[in-house]
Design a protein around this motif. Structure first.
Motif, PDB file in Angstrom:
ATOM      1  N   ARG A 230      34.448   6.681  76.857  1.00  0.00           N
ATOM      2  CA  ARG A 230      34.681   8.109  76.626  1.00  0.00           C
ATOM      3  C   ARG A 230      36.183   8.350  76.503  1.00  0.00           C
ATOM      4  N   GLU A 231      36.558   9.103  75.511  1.00  0.00           N
ATOM      5  CA  GLU A 231      37.973   9.379  75.285  1.00  0.00           C
ATOM      6  C   GLU A 231      38.381  10.673  75.985  1.00  0.00           C
ATOM      7  N   PHE A 232      39.401  10.590  76.814  1.00  0.00           N
ATOM      8  CA  PHE A 232      39.930  11.782  77.481  1.00  0.00           C
ATOM      9  C   PHE A 232      41.422  11.597  77.686  1.00  0.00           C
ATOM     10  N   ASP A 233      42.139  12.700  77.563  1.00  0.00           N
ATOM     11  CA  ASP A 233      43.595  12.652  77.732  1.00  0.00           C
ATOM     12  C   ASP A 233      44.066  13.397  78.978  1.00  0.00           C
ATOM     13  N   SER A 234      43.103  13.876  79.782  1.00  0.00           N
ATOM     14  CA  SER A 234      43.446  14.647  80.979  1.00  0.00           C
ATOM     15  C   SER A 234      42.245  14.686  81.900  1.00  0.00           C
ATOM     16  N   VAL A 235      42.518  14.982  83.161  1.00  0.00           N
ATOM     17  CA  VAL A 235      41.469  15.133  84.174  1.00  0.00           C
ATOM     18  C   VAL A 235      41.745  16.402  84.967  1.00  0.00           C
ATOM     19  N   PHE A 236      40.705  17.238  85.110  1.00  0.00           N
ATOM     20  CA  PHE A 236      40.756  18.348  86.062  1.00  0.00           C
ATOM     21  C   PHE A 236      39.796  18.020  87.183  1.00  0.00           C
ATOM     22  N   ALA A 237      40.331  17.795  88.384  1.00  0.00           N
ATOM     23  CA  ALA A 237      39.537  17.452  89.560  1.00  0.00           C
ATOM     24  C   ALA A 237      39.377  18.683  90.439  1.00  0.00           C
ATOM     25  N   HIS A 238      38.170  18.904  90.947  1.00  0.00           N
ATOM     26  CA  HIS A 238      37.880  20.135  91.676  1.00  0.00           C
ATOM     27  C   HIS A 238      38.409  20.169  93.094  1.00  0.00           C
ATOM     28  N   ASN A 239      38.985  19.087  93.549  1.00  0.00           N
ATOM     29  CA  ASN A 239      39.837  19.157  94.742  1.00  0.00           C
ATOM     30  C   ASN A 239      40.808  17.987  94.723  1.00  0.00           C
ATOM     31  N   ASP A 240      41.750  17.999  95.636  1.00  0.00           N
ATOM     32  CA  ASP A 240      42.812  16.992  95.613  1.00  0.00           C
ATOM     33  C   ASP A 240      42.311  15.610  96.004  1.00  0.00           C
ATOM     34  N   LEU A 241      41.260  15.541  96.807  1.00  0.00           N
ATOM     35  CA  LEU A 241      40.700  14.227  97.144  1.00  0.00           C
ATOM     36  C   LEU A 241      40.092  13.581  95.908  1.00  0.00           C
ATOM     37  N   ILE A 242      39.337  14.350  95.127  1.00  0.00           N
ATOM     38  CA  ILE A 242      38.804  13.827  93.869  1.00  0.00           C
ATOM     39  C   ILE A 242      39.953  13.366  92.974  1.00  0.00           C
ATOM     40  N   ALA A 243      41.016  14.187  92.906  1.00  0.00           N
ATOM     41  CA  ALA A 243      42.165  13.843  92.075  1.00  0.00           C
ATOM     42  C   ALA A 243      42.806  12.529  92.531  1.00  0.00           C
ATOM     43  N   ALA A 244      42.904  12.328  93.838  1.00  0.00           N
ATOM     44  CA  ALA A 244      43.505  11.092  94.355  1.00  0.00           C
ATOM     45  C   ALA A 244      42.679   9.878  93.958  1.00  0.00           C
ATOM     46  N   ALA A 253      43.288   0.876  85.950  1.00  0.00           N
ATOM     47  CA  ALA A 253      42.908   0.577  84.561  1.00  0.00           C
ATOM     48  C   ALA A 253      44.108   0.475  83.635  1.00  0.00           C
ATOM     49  N   GLY A 254      45.300   0.631  84.195  1.00  0.00           N
ATOM     50  CA  GLY A 254      46.499   0.518  83.384  1.00  0.00           C
ATOM     51  C   GLY A 254      46.845   1.774  82.614  1.00  0.00           C
ATOM     52  N   ARG A 255      46.258   2.916  82.984  1.00  0.00           N
ATOM     53  CA  ARG A 255      46.566   4.186  82.324  1.00  0.00           C
ATOM     54  C   ARG A 255      47.694   4.882  83.075  1.00  0.00           C
ATOM     55  N   SER A 256      48.713   5.286  82.336  1.00  0.00           N
ATOM     56  CA  SER A 256      49.849   5.959  82.952  1.00  0.00           C
ATOM     57  C   SER A 256      49.559   7.446  83.122  1.00  0.00           C
ATOM     58  N   VAL A 257      49.918   7.961  84.295  1.00  0.00           N
ATOM     59  CA  VAL A 257      49.824   9.404  84.584  1.00  0.00           C
ATOM     60  C   VAL A 257      51.249   9.915  84.768  1.00  0.00           C
ATOM     61  N   PRO A 258      51.688  10.873  83.930  1.00  0.00           N
ATOM     62  CA  PRO A 258      50.911  11.686  82.982  1.00  0.00           C
ATOM     63  C   PRO A 258      50.992  11.243  81.530  1.00  0.00           C
ATOM     64  N   ASP A 259      51.655  10.130  81.200  1.00  0.00           N
ATOM     65  CA  ASP A 259      51.878   9.802  79.788  1.00  0.00           C
ATOM     66  C   ASP A 259      50.562   9.615  79.027  1.00  0.00           C
ATOM     67  N   ASP A 260      49.639   8.836  79.605  1.00  0.00           N
ATOM     68  CA  ASP A 260      48.350   8.620  78.947  1.00  0.00           C
ATOM     69  C   ASP A 260      47.333   9.693  79.325  1.00  0.00           C
ATOM     70  N   VAL A 261      47.300  10.029  80.572  1.00  0.00           N
ATOM     71  CA  VAL A 261      46.323  10.996  81.085  1.00  0.00           C
ATOM     72  C   VAL A 261      47.025  11.940  82.050  1.00  0.00           C
ATOM     73  N   ALA A 262      46.983  13.230  81.774  1.00  0.00           N
ATOM     74  CA  ALA A 262      47.502  14.238  82.712  1.00  0.00           C
ATOM     75  C   ALA A 262      46.427  14.542  83.753  1.00  0.00           C
ATOM     76  N   LEU A 263      46.851  14.938  84.942  1.00  0.00           N
ATOM     77  CA  LEU A 263      45.910  15.112  86.055  1.00  0.00           C
ATOM     78  C   LEU A 263      46.248  16.373  86.837  1.00  0.00           C
ATOM     79  N   VAL A 264      45.224  17.212  87.064  1.00  0.00           N
ATOM     80  CA  VAL A 264      45.378  18.438  87.846  1.00  0.00           C
ATOM     81  C   VAL A 264      44.295  18.462  88.923  1.00  0.00           C
ATOM     82  N   GLY A 265      44.684  18.792  90.153  1.00  0.00           N
ATOM     83  CA  GLY A 265      43.741  18.913  91.258  1.00  0.00           C
ATOM     84  C   GLY A 265      43.531  20.360  91.659  1.00  0.00           C
TER      85      GLY A 265
END
Length: 323
Positions: A230-244, A253-265
């Protein structure tokens, strides 16, 4: 053996009500009797319980608080807000948890029957809404903290979950992201539905994974999405534990945050400042919610009006390096 109010009454030759009136400095007791009771108290070394002190005035000067497990990551913030507020008002607090399910609820019910507290603050344990609603209908002042979207029949303090979800989407859009993976908590919680609706109204996605509010949920959702291609460029996690958990899986997996995937908790737990990179997240005003709920309950106990609508405190997007 502990000295009781009955022991004091017997030794002073008065009723327990008279002893309680002396403890509460009520004027109905004449000076000589009051002096005799105080002398007996000193001789016996009696330490009054909150129930004895409150017997004559019809108040325990104590607030009850019913919660799920104290291991919830933001629970300490809520409790500190409540404790600061009730202690400043001269009240004590009795804390009840529901770690043991029905046994815990049964123990809590005995304290209600004993009138051990004057009013109740609730962070709703699952399966207890009907019990708490029945207490309210029988006259117990109740205020709910974090209503999970339930909108109960009694006063509550909530936060802007829908707007919080929308602010997370707006942040991802502002960083040029358009293919988000959303990892939610349990769908049975109204706050989860509100966060998801707020997010997808602003940034639609077909990639939504439901789970628990745990690191394992975040890790497993990312691992599965990557394994399925599945292709995704960002993650929205519904709490900070999920985000961690998601962050850990992305880095593995070798994905850089935030260059490859941005992340918000969501929550802004203390840990959010210490992940690598530090976590962009939606701050819930948990301590302020505890303070507001306590003030609301104390105002009601003082004879003031209780609001019909929830008091809603705003969330706030906190931008850090993960997005």
């Amino acid at each position: 053996m502990r000295v009781t109010i009955s022991d004091v009454a017997r030794a002073a030759g008065v009723s327990k009500t008279t002893v309680s009136r002396v403890l509460n400095t009520r004027a109905e007791v004449d000076a000589a009797t009051a002096a005799r009771v105080r002398e007996v108290i000193d001789v016996l070394g009696y330490v009054p319980s909150s129930g004895a002190v409150g017997l004559a005035r019809g108040s325990s000067q104590t607030i009850g608080m019913l919660t799920p497990s104290l291991t919830w990551p933001w629970m300490g913030e809520v409790l500190q807000g409540v404790a600061d507020t009730v202690e400043a008002a001269g009240y004590g607090m009795l804390l009840f948890t529901c770690n043991r399910g029905a046994d815990s609820v049964a123990h809590f019910a005995t304290q209600v029957s004993a009138r051990a507290f004057d009013g109740l603050l609730v962070i709703l344990p699952e399966g207890t809404l009907d019990t708490v609603t029945a207490l309210h209908r029988r006259g117990m002042p109740v205020v709910l903290v974090d209503d999970h979207g339930h909108r109960p029949a009694f006063p509550s303090v909530a936060t802007t979950n829908h707007a919080g979800g929308a602010s997370a989407a707006a942040r991802l859009l502002a960083t040029g992201r358009s293919r988000p993976l959303v990892i939610t908590g349990p769908a049975r919680f109204g706050c989860v539905r509100e966060r998801l609706d707020g997010f997808t109204d602003a940034l639609p996605t077909g990639l939504v994974v439901a789970g628990e509010f745990t690191e394992d949920t975040g890790r497993d959702a990312v691992v599965r999405a990557l394994a399925e291609g599945r292709e995704f460029d960002s993650v929205f996690a519904h709490n900070d534990l999920i985000a961690a958990g998601a962050l850990r899986a992305l880095r593995a997996a070798g994905r850089s945050v935030p260059d490859d995937v941005a992340l918000v908790g969501f929550d802004d737990l203390p840990m959010a400042r210490h992940t690598e990179p530090p976590l962009t997240t939606v701050r819930q005003p948990m301590r302020a919610m505890g303070e507001a709920a306590a003030r609301m309950l104390l105002a009601g106990l003082g004879g003031g009006p209780m609001p019909d609508e929830p008091l809603v405190l705003p969330t706030e997007l906190v931008v850090r390096r993960s997005a």
